[in-house]
Design a protein around this motif. Structure first.
Motif, PDB file in Angstrom:
ATOM      1  N   ASP A 289       0.776  -1.210  -0.069  1.00  0.00           N
ATOM      2  CA  ASP A 289       0.029  -0.114  -0.004  1.00  0.00           C
ATOM      3  C   ASP A 289       0.871   1.188  -0.156  1.00  0.00           C
ATOM      4  O   ASP A 289       0.521   2.327  -0.388  1.00  0.00           O
ATOM      5  N   LEU A 290       1.961   1.294   0.578  1.00  0.00           N
ATOM      6  CA  LEU A 290       2.770   2.449   0.673  1.00  0.00           C
ATOM      7  C   LEU A 290       3.769   2.723  -0.407  1.00  0.00           C
ATOM      8  O   LEU A 290       4.230   3.591  -0.661  1.00  0.00           O
TER       9      LEU A 290
ATOM     10  N   GLN B 166       1.674  10.240   6.389  1.00  0.00           N
ATOM     11  CA  GLN B 166       0.363  10.459   6.897  1.00  0.00           C
ATOM     12  C   GLN B 166      -0.526   9.171   7.112  1.00  0.00           C
ATOM     13  O   GLN B 166      -1.132   9.022   7.942  1.00  0.00           O
ATOM     14  N   GLN B 167      -0.336   8.048   5.981  1.00  0.00           N
ATOM     15  CA  GLN B 167      -0.645   6.591   6.363  1.00  0.00           C
ATOM     16  C   GLN B 167      -0.596   6.170   7.402  1.00  0.00           C
ATOM     17  O   GLN B 167      -1.155   5.579   8.095  1.00  0.00           O
ATOM     18  N   LEU B 168       0.696   6.321   7.905  1.00  0.00           N
ATOM     19  CA  LEU B 168       1.475   5.661   9.142  1.00  0.00           C
ATOM     20  C   LEU B 168       0.846   6.267  10.513  1.00  0.00           C
ATOM     21  O   LEU B 168       0.392   5.780  11.346  1.00  0.00           O
TER      22      LEU B 168
ATOM     23  N   MET C   3      -1.442   4.711  13.264  1.00  0.00           N
ATOM     24  CA  MET C   3      -1.170   4.745  14.742  1.00  0.00           C
ATOM     25  C   MET C   3      -2.520   5.337  15.610  1.00  0.00           C
ATOM     26  O   MET C   3      -2.759   4.830  16.467  1.00  0.00           O
ATOM     27  N   GLU C   4      -3.114   6.228  14.983  1.00  0.00           N
ATOM     28  CA  GLU C   4      -4.028   6.865  15.709  1.00  0.00           C
ATOM     29  C   GLU C   4      -5.311   5.653  15.756  1.00  0.00           C
ATOM     30  O   GLU C   4      -5.929   5.517  16.765  1.00  0.00           O
ATOM     31  N   GLY C   5      -5.506   4.852  14.594  1.00  0.00           N
ATOM     32  CA  GLY C   5      -6.540   4.004  14.594  1.00  0.00           C
ATOM     33  C   GLY C   5      -6.213   2.808  15.763  1.00  0.00           C
ATOM     34  O   GLY C   5      -7.017   2.393  16.653  1.00  0.00           O
ATOM     35  N   LEU C   6      -4.991   2.210  15.708  1.00  0.00           N
ATOM     36  CA  LEU C   6      -4.398   1.330  16.674  1.00  0.00           C
ATOM     37  C   LEU C   6      -4.398   1.970  18.199  1.00  0.00           C
ATOM     38  O   LEU C   6      -4.939   1.208  19.127  1.00  0.00           O
ATOM     39  N   TYR C   7      -4.138   2.993  18.385  1.00  0.00           N
ATOM     40  CA  TYR C   7      -4.478   3.661  19.665  1.00  0.00           C
ATOM     41  C   TYR C   7      -5.826   3.737  20.277  1.00  0.00           C
ATOM     42  O   TYR C   7      -6.188   3.512  21.253  1.00  0.00           O
TER      43      TYR C   7
ATOM     44  N   VAL D  40       5.516  14.959  18.750  1.00  0.00           N
ATOM     45  CA  VAL D  40       6.760  14.856  17.924  1.00  0.00           C
ATOM     46  C   VAL D  40       6.099  14.319  16.476  1.00  0.00           C
ATOM     47  O   VAL D  40       6.734  14.582  15.364  1.00  0.00           O
ATOM     48  N   VAL D  41       5.585  13.196  16.653  1.00  0.00           N
ATOM     49  CA  VAL D  41       4.943  12.616  15.529  1.00  0.00           C
ATOM     50  C   VAL D  41       4.086  13.390  14.514  1.00  0.00           C
ATOM     51  O   VAL D  41       4.442  13.382  13.274  1.00  0.00           O
ATOM     52  N   TYR D  42       3.286  14.050  15.094  1.00  0.00           N
ATOM     53  CA  TYR D  42       2.457  15.134  14.351  1.00  0.00           C
ATOM     54  C   TYR D  42       3.223  16.110  13.833  1.00  0.00           C
ATOM     55  O   TYR D  42       3.150  16.455  12.487  1.00  0.00           O
ATOM     56  N   ASN D  43       4.291  16.501  14.148  1.00  0.00           N
ATOM     57  CA  ASN D  43       5.197  17.732  13.841  1.00  0.00           C
ATOM     58  C   ASN D  43       5.969  17.041  12.725  1.00  0.00           C
ATOM     59  O   ASN D  43       6.193  17.647  11.819  1.00  0.00           O
TER      60      ASN D  43
END
Length: 176
Positions: free
Chosen positions: A20-21, A31-33, A37-41, A53-56
């Protein structure tokens, strides 16, 4: 049936996800990663909680990508980061917009060739100044606004002048 505890500790099967990547830009992959991460969290895996840091990092990737719509994507991430903090996602200050967050979104607009980019960069700078003036120090990594925060909007204005584009001024500003 596999318990949720086993799912959390099981290594991911990256076969389908890796394909997919492929063919995507670095910003799209980042962005996809982040989205994963947001979904898993959200699904309960505390080991992959995205931090500021990830968002930045993803905002910076959009800023550097030069892709159409990249500045909008960076600003959307800034808004998402601010919304998470307001909704209690930043209880431990690990998810909270800071000076780097604002600078990344401002930089994305500074690099953008989209119509209105100077105004969007300036609006973000104004928002950062208002939050700072209101005493919301937790949102910024530095207690004083860094000079770097002003560099991107100045760059937008310089680029607009270079290309003969009109520079919009506030009504209270005098042209000299």
């Amino acid at each position: 049936s596999v318990s949720s505890a086993n799912k959390k500790n099981k290594p991911a099967d990256n076969g389908a996800e890796s394909s997919d990547l492929l063919g995507r830009s670095a910003a799209e992959r980042d962005q996809q990663l982040l989205d994963r991460m947001e979904g898993l969290y959200r699904d309960g895996d505390d080991n992959v909680k995205p931090t500021t840091v990830v968002y930045n990092s993803v905002m910076a990737a959009w800023a550097k990508s030069g892709e159409a719509g990249a500045a909008e994507r960076a600003e959307e991430l800034l808004a998402r980061l601010q919304q998470l903090a307001q909704n209690g996602g930043g209880d431990d200050d690990s998810v909270r917009a800071d000076t780097i967050s604002f600078n990344s979104a401002i930089d994305a607009w500074a690099r953008s060739e989209e119509y209105g980019s100077a105004e969007r960069a300036e609006a973000l700078l104004d928002s950062m100044e208002r939050q700072h003036a209101a005493g919301d120090e937790r949102r910024h990594a530095h207690p004083a606004l860094p000079v770097r925060a002003f560099a991107a909007p100045v760059g937008v204005v310089a680029a607009a002048n270079e290309h003969g584009a009109p520079v919009v001024r506030r009504p209270d500003e005098q042209r000299v």
